[in-house]
Design a protein around this motif. Sequence first.
Motif, PDB file in Angstrom:
ATOM      1  N   LEU A 259       4.058  17.457   4.636  1.00 27.97           N
ATOM      2  CA  LEU A 259       2.833  16.658   4.697  1.00 27.97           C
ATOM      3  C   LEU A 259       3.184  15.221   5.074  1.00 27.97           C
ATOM      4  O   LEU A 259       4.096  14.623   4.494  1.00 27.97           O
ATOM      5  N   VAL A 260       2.449  14.676   6.053  1.00 25.33           N
ATOM      6  CA  VAL A 260       2.637  13.277   6.453  1.00 25.33           C
ATOM      7  C   VAL A 260       1.470  12.453   5.925  1.00 25.33           C
ATOM      8  O   VAL A 260       0.314  12.835   6.087  1.00 25.33           O
ATOM      9  N   ILE A 261       1.800  11.334   5.282  1.00 24.51           N
ATOM     10  CA  ILE A 261       0.778  10.417   4.762  1.00 24.51           C
ATOM     11  C   ILE A 261       0.936   9.090   5.498  1.00 24.51           C
ATOM     12  O   ILE A 261       2.019   8.499   5.509  1.00 24.51           O
ATOM     13  N   VAL A 262      -0.140   8.658   6.135  1.00 28.00           N
ATOM     14  CA  VAL A 262      -0.093   7.458   6.978  1.00 28.00           C
ATOM     15  C   VAL A 262      -0.804   6.316   6.277  1.00 28.00           C
ATOM     16  O   VAL A 262      -1.974   6.436   5.905  1.00 28.00           O
ATOM     17  N   GLY A 263      -0.096   5.202   6.084  1.00 28.83           N
ATOM     18  CA  GLY A 263      -0.705   4.019   5.470  1.00 28.83           C
ATOM     19  C   GLY A 263      -1.492   3.179   6.458  1.00 28.83           C
ATOM     20  O   GLY A 263      -2.700   2.999   6.300  1.00 28.83           O
ATOM     21  N   PRO A 264      -0.850   2.647   7.527  1.00 26.73           N
ATOM     22  CA  PRO A 264      -1.544   1.731   8.444  1.00 26.73           C
ATOM     23  C   PRO A 264      -2.465   2.451   9.433  1.00 26.73           C
ATOM     24  O   PRO A 264      -2.344   3.655   9.660  1.00 26.73           O
ATOM     25  N   GLU A 265      -3.364   1.664  10.036  1.00 28.27           N
ATOM     26  CA  GLU A 265      -4.322   2.199  11.005  1.00 28.27           C
ATOM     27  C   GLU A 265      -3.701   2.466  12.372  1.00 28.27           C
ATOM     28  O   GLU A 265      -4.145   3.327  13.122  1.00 28.27           O
ATOM     29  N   LYS A 266      -2.645   1.716  12.708  1.00 28.06           N
ATOM     30  CA  LYS A 266      -2.071   1.749  14.065  1.00 28.06           C
ATOM     31  C   LYS A 266      -1.673   3.164  14.483  1.00 28.06           C
ATOM     32  O   LYS A 266      -1.878   3.571  15.630  1.00 28.06           O
ATOM     33  N   GLN A 267      -1.092   3.929  13.561  1.00 28.52           N
ATOM     34  CA  GLN A 267      -0.617   5.277  13.909  1.00 28.52           C
ATOM     35  C   GLN A 267      -1.758   6.226  14.261  1.00 28.52           C
ATOM     36  O   GLN A 267      -1.577   7.130  15.062  1.00 28.52           O
ATOM     37  N   PHE A 268      -2.929   6.031  13.668  1.00 27.73           N
ATOM     38  CA  PHE A 268      -4.074   6.875  14.039  1.00 27.73           C
ATOM     39  C   PHE A 268      -4.537   6.538  15.447  1.00 27.73           C
ATOM     40  O   PHE A 268      -4.841   7.426  16.236  1.00 27.73           O
ATOM     41  N   GLU A 269      -4.546   5.242  15.764  1.00 23.08           N
ATOM     42  CA  GLU A 269      -4.965   4.820  17.101  1.00 23.08           C
ATOM     43  C   GLU A 269      -3.987   5.325  18.169  1.00 23.08           C
ATOM     44  O   GLU A 269      -4.387   5.607  19.291  1.00 23.08           O
TER      45      GLU A 269
ATOM     46  N   CYS B 167      10.239   7.604   3.228  1.00 16.30           N
ATOM     47  CA  CYS B 167       9.374   6.519   3.695  1.00 16.30           C
ATOM     48  C   CYS B 167       9.943   5.962   4.992  1.00 16.30           C
ATOM     49  O   CYS B 167      11.141   5.695   5.076  1.00 16.30           O
ATOM     50  N   SER B 168       9.083   5.790   5.972  1.00 19.07           N
ATOM     51  CA  SER B 168       9.514   5.211   7.237  1.00 19.07           C
ATOM     52  C   SER B 168       8.576   4.073   7.628  1.00 19.07           C
ATOM     53  O   SER B 168       7.401   4.322   7.854  1.00 19.07           O
ATOM     54  N   PRO B 169       9.049   2.831   7.691  1.00 15.95           N
ATOM     55  CA  PRO B 169      10.412   2.446   7.332  1.00 15.95           C
ATOM     56  C   PRO B 169      10.617   2.201   5.836  1.00 15.95           C
ATOM     57  O   PRO B 169      11.742   2.127   5.377  1.00 15.95           O
TER      58      PRO B 169
ATOM     59  N   TYR C 205     -15.956  -0.259   9.095  1.00  9.79           N
ATOM     60  CA  TYR C 205     -15.192   0.878   8.571  1.00  9.79           C
ATOM     61  C   TYR C 205     -13.701   0.649   8.774  1.00  9.79           C
ATOM     62  O   TYR C 205     -13.281   0.072   9.776  1.00  9.79           O
ATOM     63  N   ASN C 206     -12.912   1.160   7.811  1.00  4.09           N
ATOM     64  CA  ASN C 206     -11.486   1.375   8.027  1.00  4.09           C
ATOM     65  C   ASN C 206     -11.247   2.866   7.860  1.00  4.09           C
ATOM     66  O   ASN C 206     -11.940   3.525   7.078  1.00  4.09           O
ATOM     67  N   VAL C 207     -10.257   3.400   8.568  1.00  5.82           N
ATOM     68  CA  VAL C 207     -10.042   4.851   8.539  1.00  5.82           C
ATOM     69  C   VAL C 207      -8.811   5.222   7.701  1.00  5.82           C
ATOM     70  O   VAL C 207      -8.136   6.207   7.960  1.00  5.82           O
ATOM     71  N   ARG C 208      -8.562   4.400   6.682  1.00  7.02           N
ATOM     72  CA  ARG C 208      -7.416   4.594   5.779  1.00  7.02           C
ATOM     73  C   ARG C 208      -7.649   3.708   4.563  1.00  7.02           C
ATOM     74  O   ARG C 208      -8.602   2.928   4.536  1.00  7.02           O
ATOM     75  N   PHE C 209      -6.784   3.795   3.576  1.00  9.15           N
ATOM     76  CA  PHE C 209      -6.898   2.913   2.416  1.00  9.15           C
ATOM     77  C   PHE C 209      -6.615   1.481   2.853  1.00  9.15           C
ATOM     78  O   PHE C 209      -5.742   1.232   3.684  1.00  9.15           O
ATOM     79  N   GLY C 210      -7.321   0.538   2.246  1.00  6.94           N
ATOM     80  CA  GLY C 210      -7.053  -0.869   2.515  1.00  6.94           C
ATOM     81  C   GLY C 210      -5.871  -1.348   1.692  1.00  6.94           C
ATOM     82  O   GLY C 210      -5.485  -0.732   0.705  1.00  6.94           O
ATOM     83  N   ASP C 211      -5.306  -2.465   2.111  1.00  8.85           N
ATOM     84  CA  ASP C 211      -4.254  -3.130   1.341  1.00  8.85           C
ATOM     85  C   ASP C 211      -4.789  -4.537   1.074  1.00  8.85           C
ATOM     86  O   ASP C 211      -5.007  -5.283   2.030  1.00  8.85           O
TER      87      ASP C 211
ATOM     88  N   ARG D 127       0.851  -1.205   0.000  1.00  4.11           N
ATOM     89  CA  ARG D 127       0.000   0.000   0.000  1.00  4.11           C
ATOM     90  C   ARG D 127       0.878   1.243   0.000  1.00  4.11           C
ATOM     91  O   ARG D 127       0.658   2.182  -0.769  1.00  4.11           O
ATOM     92  N   GLU D 128       1.897   1.271   0.875  1.00  8.35           N
ATOM     93  CA  GLU D 128       2.761   2.447   0.982  1.00  8.35           C
ATOM     94  C   GLU D 128       3.654   2.604  -0.242  1.00  8.35           C
ATOM     95  O   GLU D 128       3.940   3.726  -0.672  1.00  8.35           O
ATOM     96  N   HIS D 129       4.082   1.486  -0.851  1.00  4.76           N
ATOM     97  CA  HIS D 129       4.857   1.563  -2.094  1.00  4.76           C
ATOM     98  C   HIS D 129       3.982   2.164  -3.207  1.00  4.76           C
ATOM     99  O   HIS D 129       4.429   3.020  -3.973  1.00  4.76           O
TER     100      HIS D 129
END
Length: 423
Positions: A70-80, A35-37, A288-294, A16-18
Amino acid sequence: RIGKRMKILIIGNGAREHALTWAISQNPRCTKIYCSPGNAGTTELATNVDIDVTSNNEILEMCLLHSIDLVIVGPEKQFEQGLTNALKEKNILVFGPTMEASQLEASKSFTKNMCKHKKIPTGNYEIFSRVDDAKKFLREQPTPYVIKADGLAAGKGVLVSSDIEEADNFISSIFAGKIGTVKSKVIIEEYLEGKEMSVFFAIDKKTIKYIGSAQDYKRAFDHDRGPNTGGMGAFSPSPLLTKKILEKILNKIIKPTVEYMKETGNEFSGILYAGLVLNNGEPKLIEYNVRFGDPECQALCVRLGAQIFDIYFSGAKNELSSLSINEACDSAITVIVAEKGYPKNPRSDCELNDIVDIKYNKALKIFHAGTYFKNNFLCNTGGRIFSFTVRSKNLKDARTIVYKALTKIENENIFYRTDIGTY
């Protein structure tokens, strides 16, 4: 800032992040991507920086050190973990929900209770905080059973099964803390008959904007057999979505959700992914998911391209209302190439050079998931390794190209489903 060339930080290391990195790198307003990581694939488009992404402080330090716009977050964990809250305190642009608003994904019981309050169509359900009560209730329900862990579970927190023993074991595993982040709650739901689809919206303080649809495949093997996974493939758009059905989804599901979040003081902003089931033209919310799915993101990214950056940037500035999104009349497919032990016992450190060295059709994009280089050898860190992704004039065409490419692989460490893109 509209004319300014910007530095972007993308959080995550999956396909997803790639895909997000690939799409955003095409936008002329983007001057530098970190990109991190990240993974071996993102190194071709961005600078990978290995920081602890479970630490908001480390992410903030990274942003300040590299003057990130600008920060773009792929996974859900960082929002939580409240990353949005922390970034906004430092006036760093981010498009995603606060810790409080991320409950829409992080707590299935929160979302179910909201559905009840706002009369949002969804399956009937009961929430249990005792293992014996859950198992007793289960025995009174028709099959197939639908059991969900309450917290985040990396796409593996749901069981749909007609086997009472399997269902019992799943409930026990949740209460034992082996599945999901919340071990005190289990949701048992009514099984919803119908066809599933995913519909994606970008939402800021003023605007709800439809940005695409997809259908994905969760089971490991062909014909929806085998264990649940994080996703084995997807295609976009969903042929199930008509203008009339989209209107129903907006009016009966999305708008009441946005209203509820405002009413409770947890205003939602970011990408909202609605997993839906459609029966006789009536949509019901699964979750619901609060980000794009992979892997849905990979199919959406090749269709939207550089517009992905515009969605994140405009959303972060609450300017989605002035953004027009062009959803082309085409299709995309993505097929996951996974290590053969996935999802139960995936091996890491498999050598993969032979897969990426093959000459494929130019229409094919290979997005990496958790890959890295070891002594010039490309290796994997987990179960899902690549997303083979193709955009073409229609789904049949895209499917032909992607599977022709996949038949060239002779690596014994991998497998993939052969039925992605068949309804």
